[in-house]
Design a protein around this motif. Sequence first.
Motif, short mmCIF file in Angstrom:
data_model
loop_
_atom_site.label_atom_id
_atom_site.label_comp_id
_atom_site.label_asym_id
_atom_site.label_seq_id
_atom_site.Cartn_x
_atom_site.Cartn_y
_atom_site.Cartn_z
N ARG A 177 12.61 3.58 8.10
CA ARG A 177 13.17 3.38 6.77
C ARG A 177 14.69 3.49 6.81
O ARG A 177 15.40 2.69 6.20
N ARG A 178 15.18 4.49 7.55
CA ARG A 178 16.63 4.66 7.66
C ARG A 178 17.27 3.47 8.37
O ARG A 178 18.32 2.99 7.95
N HIS A 179 16.60 2.98 9.41
CA HIS A 179 17.12 1.81 10.12
C HIS A 179 17.19 0.59 9.21
O HIS A 179 18.20 -0.13 9.20
N ARG A 200 0.82 -1.21 0.00
CA ARG A 200 0.00 0.00 0.00
C ARG A 200 0.86 1.26 0.00
O ARG A 200 0.34 2.37 0.16
N GLY A 201 2.15 1.10 -0.16
CA GLY A 201 3.04 2.26 -0.26
C GLY A 201 3.88 2.54 0.96
O GLY A 201 4.72 3.45 0.95
N GLY A 202 3.68 1.78 2.04
CA GLY A 202 4.49 1.96 3.24
C GLY A 202 4.33 3.32 3.89
O GLY A 202 5.28 3.86 4.48
N ALA A 203 3.13 3.87 3.82
CA ALA A 203 2.90 5.22 4.34
C ALA A 203 3.15 5.33 5.84
O ALA A 203 3.48 6.40 6.34
N PHE A 204 3.00 4.22 6.56
CA PHE A 204 3.14 4.28 8.02
C PHE A 204 4.55 3.92 8.49
O PHE A 204 4.80 3.87 9.70
#
Length: 221
Positions: A136-138, A126-130
């Motif tokens: 994301r950096r981790h 679904r786009g990883g909005a949460f």
Amino acid sequence: MARESVTAKRRTPKAPEDRIRARNEATILRAAVELFARKGFDGTRIAEIAEASGLPKANVYYYFETKEAIYATLIERLLKGWDKALEHIRADREPREAIAAYIAAKLDYSRRHGTESRFFANEIMRGGAFLSKAQRRHMQEITRERVDVVDGWVRDGRLRPLDPRHFFMMLWASTQFYADFAEVAAMTLGKPKLDAADYEAARRTVVDVIVAGCLAAESRP
């Protein structure tokens, strides 16, 4: 006396309210992940989570202020589980043992936490909005660290030349498939659902194929 005091303190059981909190939070998260995996974030209501958990709606809000907080907690727990599996990929280990242990850990996680894996897969689709910027950096940083380990094995001649990033994506695909597409796997095996023996057969097959394919010729048995 000081040593005895420390030992006694460590053995002190959790307060009853702490045990109740831990139990209720776990109940809420189990109910929530099932709903999120099937219906997504937008399709799931707090009232449904409360009903599925068997707790009053007010109790859900007592432990988690928002639906977003529940969702974020589930993502964080899954990432920690995957991080734990990645600990097997270390420069001080032999590639054969490290890769085999990582595959085993990932498959074991898929077996024990299949719903969580499907929940995360749906979030990404679904786009990883949460996914927060920090998460994301981790994910990028911890993957980069393990990529460096695999690069080192290649440079040392212990693995054949390969692209470590694609190597990890292949590992993820072959291990998470058994959770994300459990119904397809079971159908392929001609049974209603997967069991522990199927995961063990998967482990042997994935390890045999991948390890044999990536080891340098002189490192093969």
